[in-house]
Scaffold this motif. Structure first.
Motif, PDB file in Angstrom:
ATOM      1  N   CYS A  42       0.248  -0.883  -0.061  1.00 61.05           N
ATOM      2  CA  CYS A  42      -0.260  -0.073   0.278  1.00 61.05           C
ATOM      3  C   CYS A  42       1.314   1.168   0.431  1.00 61.05           C
ATOM      4  O   CYS A  42       2.046   1.466   0.206  1.00 61.05           O
ATOM      5  N   ALA A  43       0.308   2.515   0.093  1.00 67.48           N
ATOM      6  CA  ALA A  43       0.857   3.460  -0.477  1.00 67.48           C
ATOM      7  C   ALA A  43       0.739   4.555   1.038  1.00 67.48           C
ATOM      8  O   ALA A  43      -0.410   5.037   0.728  1.00 67.48           O
ATOM      9  N   GLU A  44       1.105   5.528   1.021  1.00 61.34           N
ATOM     10  CA  GLU A  44       0.479   6.681   1.652  1.00 61.34           C
ATOM     11  C   GLU A  44       1.292   7.861   1.570  1.00 61.34           C
ATOM     12  O   GLU A  44       2.403   8.049   1.422  1.00 61.34           O
ATOM     13  N   VAL A  45       0.934   9.115   1.389  1.00 59.70           N
ATOM     14  CA  VAL A  45       0.891   9.985   0.885  1.00 59.70           C
ATOM     15  C   VAL A  45       1.668  10.777   2.077  1.00 59.70           C
ATOM     16  O   VAL A  45       1.102  10.827   3.540  1.00 59.70           O
ATOM     17  N   VAL A  46       2.996  11.480   1.982  1.00 59.10           N
ATOM     18  CA  VAL A  46       3.755  11.345   3.277  1.00 59.10           C
ATOM     19  C   VAL A  46       4.300  12.989   3.422  1.00 59.10           C
ATOM     20  O   VAL A  46       3.815  13.740   2.891  1.00 59.10           O
ATOM     21  N   ASP A  47       2.885  13.898   4.739  1.00 57.88           N
ATOM     22  CA  ASP A  47       3.577  15.457   4.782  1.00 57.88           C
ATOM     23  C   ASP A  47       5.210  15.704   4.867  1.00 57.88           C
ATOM     24  O   ASP A  47       5.556  15.117   6.066  1.00 57.88           O
ATOM     25  N   VAL A  48       5.358  16.868   4.195  1.00 60.19           N
ATOM     26  CA  VAL A  48       6.611  16.278   3.826  1.00 60.19           C
ATOM     27  C   VAL A  48       7.353  17.444   5.290  1.00 60.19           C
ATOM     28  O   VAL A  48       8.835  17.865   5.372  1.00 60.19           O
ATOM     29  N   ARG A  49       6.287  18.143   5.786  1.00 61.75           N
ATOM     30  CA  ARG A  49       6.954  18.788   7.816  1.00 61.75           C
ATOM     31  C   ARG A  49       7.264  17.793   8.246  1.00 61.75           C
ATOM     32  O   ARG A  49       8.164  17.582   8.924  1.00 61.75           O
ATOM     33  N   PRO A  84      18.735  15.558   5.041  1.00 62.04           N
ATOM     34  CA  PRO A  84      19.794  16.432   3.804  1.00 62.04           C
ATOM     35  C   PRO A  84      19.277  17.558   3.045  1.00 62.04           C
ATOM     36  O   PRO A  84      19.008  16.986   2.389  1.00 62.04           O
ATOM     37  N   HIS A  85      19.022  18.654   2.840  1.00 62.49           N
ATOM     38  CA  HIS A  85      18.822  19.392   2.011  1.00 62.49           C
ATOM     39  C   HIS A  85      19.665  19.605   0.767  1.00 62.49           C
ATOM     40  O   HIS A  85      19.197  20.340   0.286  1.00 62.49           O
ATOM     41  N   ASN A  86      20.926  19.542   1.382  1.00 58.07           N
ATOM     42  CA  ASN A  86      21.725  18.885   0.222  1.00 58.07           C
ATOM     43  C   ASN A  86      22.330  18.153  -0.452  1.00 58.07           C
ATOM     44  O   ASN A  86      23.194  18.104  -1.630  1.00 58.07           O
ATOM     45  N   ALA A  87      20.584  17.186  -0.579  1.00 59.76           N
ATOM     46  CA  ALA A  87      21.367  15.875  -1.566  1.00 59.76           C
ATOM     47  C   ALA A  87      20.597  16.797  -2.157  1.00 59.76           C
ATOM     48  O   ALA A  87      19.656  17.003  -2.771  1.00 59.76           O
ATOM     49  N   VAL A  88      21.103  15.702  -3.311  1.00 58.54           N
ATOM     50  CA  VAL A  88      20.839  16.161  -5.125  1.00 58.54           C
ATOM     51  C   VAL A  88      19.728  14.867  -5.555  1.00 58.54           C
ATOM     52  O   VAL A  88      19.069  15.595  -6.524  1.00 58.54           O
ATOM     53  N   SER A  89      19.794  13.873  -5.128  1.00 62.18           N
ATOM     54  CA  SER A  89      18.618  12.548  -5.366  1.00 62.18           C
ATOM     55  C   SER A  89      18.781  11.391  -4.277  1.00 62.18           C
ATOM     56  O   SER A  89      19.207  11.923  -3.080  1.00 62.18           O
ATOM     57  N   MET A  90      17.415  11.121  -4.390  1.00 64.04           N
ATOM     58  CA  MET A  90      17.424  10.286  -3.306  1.00 64.04           C
ATOM     59  C   MET A  90      18.376   8.479  -3.250  1.00 64.04           C
ATOM     60  O   MET A  90      18.972   8.897  -2.569  1.00 64.04           O
ATOM     61  N   GLU A  91      19.002   8.328  -4.684  1.00 61.94           N
ATOM     62  CA  GLU A  91      20.367   7.900  -4.708  1.00 61.94           C
ATOM     63  C   GLU A  91      21.452   8.458  -3.649  1.00 61.94           C
ATOM     64  O   GLU A  91      21.897   7.910  -3.163  1.00 61.94           O
ATOM     65  N   SER A  92      21.335   9.305  -3.120  1.00 66.84           N
ATOM     66  CA  SER A  92      22.478  10.090  -2.828  1.00 66.84           C
ATOM     67  C   SER A  92      21.975  10.745  -1.152  1.00 66.84           C
ATOM     68  O   SER A  92      22.930  11.001  -0.160  1.00 66.84           O
ATOM     69  N   LEU A  93      20.772  10.500  -0.633  1.00 62.44           N
ATOM     70  CA  LEU A  93      20.918  11.000   0.726  1.00 62.44           C
ATOM     71  C   LEU A  93      21.261   9.875   1.579  1.00 62.44           C
ATOM     72  O   LEU A  93      21.314   8.431   1.066  1.00 62.44           O
ATOM     73  N   PRO A  94      22.168  10.187   2.555  1.00 61.73           N
ATOM     74  CA  PRO A  94      22.928   9.676   3.681  1.00 61.73           C
ATOM     75  C   PRO A  94      21.722   8.969   4.922  1.00 61.73           C
ATOM     76  O   PRO A  94      22.036   7.700   5.344  1.00 61.73           O
ATOM     77  N   CYS A  95      20.657   9.572   4.664  1.00 60.86           N
ATOM     78  CA  CYS A  95      20.009   8.749   5.785  1.00 60.86           C
ATOM     79  C   CYS A  95      18.731   9.843   5.842  1.00 60.86           C
ATOM     80  O   CYS A  95      18.461  11.013   5.155  1.00 60.86           O
ATOM     81  N   LEU A  96      17.157   9.208   6.527  1.00 56.45           N
ATOM     82  CA  LEU A  96      16.003   9.760   6.006  1.00 56.45           C
ATOM     83  C   LEU A  96      15.495   9.702   7.386  1.00 56.45           C
ATOM     84  O   LEU A  96      15.577   8.490   7.873  1.00 56.45           O
ATOM     85  N   TYR A  97      14.941  10.747   7.843  1.00 59.68           N
ATOM     86  CA  TYR A  97      13.220  10.215   8.904  1.00 59.68           C
ATOM     87  C   TYR A  97      12.317  10.983   8.637  1.00 59.68           C
ATOM     88  O   TYR A  97      11.716  11.548   8.664  1.00 59.68           O
ATOM     89  N   HIS A  98      11.944   9.718   9.526  1.00 62.42           N
ATOM     90  CA  HIS A  98       9.998   9.365   9.101  1.00 62.42           C
ATOM     91  C   HIS A  98       9.729  10.381  10.254  1.00 62.42           C
ATOM     92  O   HIS A  98       9.135   8.653  11.002  1.00 62.42           O
ATOM     93  N   ARG A  99       8.855  11.201  10.576  1.00 65.38           N
ATOM     94  CA  ARG A  99       8.237  11.266  11.986  1.00 65.38           C
ATOM     95  C   ARG A  99       6.577  11.098  11.682  1.00 65.38           C
ATOM     96  O   ARG A  99       6.101  11.868  10.832  1.00 65.38           O
ATOM     97  N   VAL A 100       6.531  10.390  12.817  1.00 62.20           N
ATOM     98  CA  VAL A 100       5.073   9.757  12.494  1.00 62.20           C
ATOM     99  C   VAL A 100       5.043   9.960  14.275  1.00 62.20           C
ATOM    100  O   VAL A 100       5.301  10.295  15.271  1.00 62.20           O
ATOM    101  N   TRP A 101       2.973   9.889  14.015  1.00 61.48           N
ATOM    102  CA  TRP A 101       2.887  10.841  15.453  1.00 61.48           C
ATOM    103  C   TRP A 101       1.770   9.375  15.367  1.00 61.48           C
ATOM    104  O   TRP A 101       0.827   9.416  15.202  1.00 61.48           O
ATOM    105  N   LYS A 102       1.570   9.088  16.922  1.00 59.53           N
ATOM    106  CA  LYS A 102       0.623   7.803  17.297  1.00 59.53           C
ATOM    107  C   LYS A 102       0.141   8.026  18.718  1.00 59.53           C
ATOM    108  O   LYS A 102       1.069   8.814  19.506  1.00 59.53           O
ATOM    109  N   THR A 103      -0.568   7.372  19.763  1.00 56.69           N
ATOM    110  CA  THR A 103      -0.820   7.642  20.495  1.00 56.69           C
ATOM    111  C   THR A 103      -0.327   6.353  21.387  1.00 56.69           C
ATOM    112  O   THR A 103      -0.230   5.737  20.934  1.00 56.69           O
ATOM    113  N   TYR A 104      -0.523   6.668  22.700  1.00 57.38           N
ATOM    114  CA  TYR A 104       0.454   6.167  23.514  1.00 57.38           C
ATOM    115  C   TYR A 104      -0.774   4.237  23.699  1.00 57.38           C
ATOM    116  O   TYR A 104       0.200   3.596  23.566  1.00 57.38           O
ATOM    117  N   GLU A 105      -1.804   4.036  23.121  1.00 58.19           N
ATOM    118  CA  GLU A 105      -2.202   2.943  23.561  1.00 58.19           C
ATOM    119  C   GLU A 105      -2.062   2.251  21.653  1.00 58.19           C
ATOM    120  O   GLU A 105      -1.683   1.063  21.812  1.00 58.19           O
TER     121      GLU A 105
END
Length: 512
Positions: free
Chosen positions: A153-160, A165-186
């Protein structure tokens, strides 16, 4: 499942190392996120308190940019997306090629069924609208296994919430990436019960970072999108992944990247796209960036013109200061004012040419909006006051250029969906181990099921995307078949003359 009450030394070191990288790139991301918020307010037509347009008595700010962006989205979206599966060029033997060729039909049926189940066509709007506003959009692919499905399945990600790293020129050159998600404690407790996370109880003692994510939802809609939720950071590298909660607790140990994307350009389960890619940057240029300042100028001129028109239609009456009772002069048609000198009472007469000049300047800026956006309003039949587009020839040329520009922007999204399809194929090959039954709608709407075997090595297949309205696809196929039939009829006498008759019945059956 028992939980730890204190983080281990090993866990603390892993978290500290991951957060060090996060902090190094988060400052640039905050600057980017503020720009996204500013662009979104421009899209909604929200005028800032310090805007030049807010200095006037009139306070009009119609969402001109929104109209243009909606035209853009309407031309980007498709009624339906279709994936076709082709063998990759690295196949060496004819037997292998024939084997894979026979398997492609079943894989096409499966992946297009998965597209329908995931309702991917409905996700196009959020995907393309975010790119138009932020300059970049992202979609995340993952495997979902629950009561309703067992597939990609696919999920559109909020780019916020996508930090890289915003100096990356492509996905192939990305050294790392963080996806911040928000979940309830339950939710986190349930995931811990399922064995996905650990140490969830330690999140009660962590800092609340939800205030960092407050933005347009709070300012415009008075809604806190992260209310009652905890921050969870998924860290991805080409080879590893781990999950941190509250920027302190290791929720999932560092492990190998779970997806077998080695044959693809990159191993991140994300696709990042921009409708207008910038030079040597992963983040492109947004549609709003090119028009929001013009929108502000139009608002300013519009409010100034309205103030001038209001002044002209509700003119100021100038009276001498020695008048005993100024209120005795009733303002009404046919009234008689007795004065010793006509100069005792005079109308203030504003220059009517000012309003005309403001209107002309406003119309020029409206035309500039069209030029800057590549003629997007012309795609919907809108008119412009600029001289060059008054003739039918000028409008035709302008529309043609706008369509070509739109096609180039649209292609960026089609490529992103193709890369997503390659990832789905890889996940099918990795996670599907049993025969699949795919529902097919046959003649007269009768449904039947076709068996599809697992893909095996997904690197042998390549996904191509066909995006169009279903009615348009039928028209194209009908036109192609008709053209073939006409050609067969034209060449049939020549073939008959040389003793090689053509079976026209076969062409007719194909057309019908």
């Amino acid at each position: 499942m028992p939980t730890n009450t204190q983080p281990s030394t090993a866990d603390s070191k892993v978290v500290a190392k991951a957060l060090k990288k996060f902090e190094d790139i988060y400052q640039d991301h905050e600057h980017f996120a503020r720009g996204v918020e500013t662009n979104y307010k421009a899209y909604k037509g929200i005028m800032g308190a310090h805007s030049d347009a807010a200095r006037w008595r009139s306070n009009q700010h119609p969402p001109l940019a929104k109209s243009i962006i909606e035209t853009f989205i309407a031309n980007i979206e498709e009624d339906k997306l279709f994936f076709s599966i082709k063998p990759r060029g690295k196949i060496t033997t004819s037997e292998e090629f024939e084997q894979i060729k026979q398997a492609t039909r079943g894989q096409e049926l499966l992946i297009n069924y998965q597209l329908d189940v995931d309702r991917i066509a409905e996700k196009q709007r959020a995907f393309s609208l975010q790119a138009a506003i932020a300059g970049v959009s992202a979609i995340k692919s993952y495997w979902r296994r629950d009561y309703h499905r067992d597939g990609p399945c696919a999920e559109v990600v909020d780019v916020r919430d996508l930090i890289f790293p915003h100096n990356a020129v492509s996905m192939e050159s990305l050294p790392c990436l963080y996806h911040r998600v928000w979940k309830t404690y339950e939710d986190l407790e349930e995931l811990e019960r399922l064995g996905v996370y650990k140490n969830v109880s330690q999140l009660k003692e962590t800092q609340d970072f939800s205030s960092e994510a407050e933005g347009r939802e709070q300012d415009i809609f008075n809604i806190q999108r992260t209310k009652g939720k905890l921050e969870v950071l998924e860290m991805w590298t080409p080879k590893k992944t781990l999950t941190i909660g509250g920027r302190k607790v290791l929720l999932a140990d560092e492990r190998d990247n779970p997806f077998q994307f080695d044959h693809l350009p990159h191993r991140y389960p994300f696709q990042i796209v921009s409708s207008m890619p910038d030079l040597f940057r992963l983040v492109g240029m947004s549609e709003i960036d090119s028009i929001k300042h013009i929108q502000e100028m139009i608002w300013s001129l519009m409010n100034q013109r309205l103030d001038s028109a209001e002044l002209a239609s509700n003119a100021i009456i100038m009276m001498r200061s020695d008048l005993e009772d100024p209120d005795a002069y009733e303002f009404a048609p046919g009234e008689k004012w007795l004065v010793d000198d006509p100069n005792q009472i005079k109308w203030f007469e504003p220059n009517p040419q000012i309003t005309k000049a403001l209107l002309e300047a406003e119309q020029l800026l409206m035309g500039l909006l069209q030029v800057v956006t590549g003629g997007l309003p012309m795609l919907s039949g809108a008119e412009t006051s600029t001289i060059s587009n008054q003739t039918a020839t000028g409008v035709s040329l302008f529309t043609s250029m706008a369509q070509k520009l739109m096609a180039r922007k649209k292609q960026q999204f089609l490529w992103a969906f193709e890369r997503m399809g390659d990832q789905w194929m890889a996940m099918n090959g990795q996670f599907l181990t049993a025969e699949q039954l795919v529902p097919i709608i046959g003649k007269d709407g009768v449904m039947f099921y076709e068996s599809v075997l697992p893909t095996g090595d997904a690197s042998r297949y390549k996904v191509k995307l066909t995006a169009a309205a279903e009615s348009l696809i039928r028209q194209e196929r009908r036109a192609e078949s008709q053209a073939v039939l006409q050609m067969a009829v034209q060449i049939a006498p020549a073939f008959m003359a040389v003793g090689m008759p053509i079976n026209l019945r076969a062409f007719l059956v194909d057309y019908l």
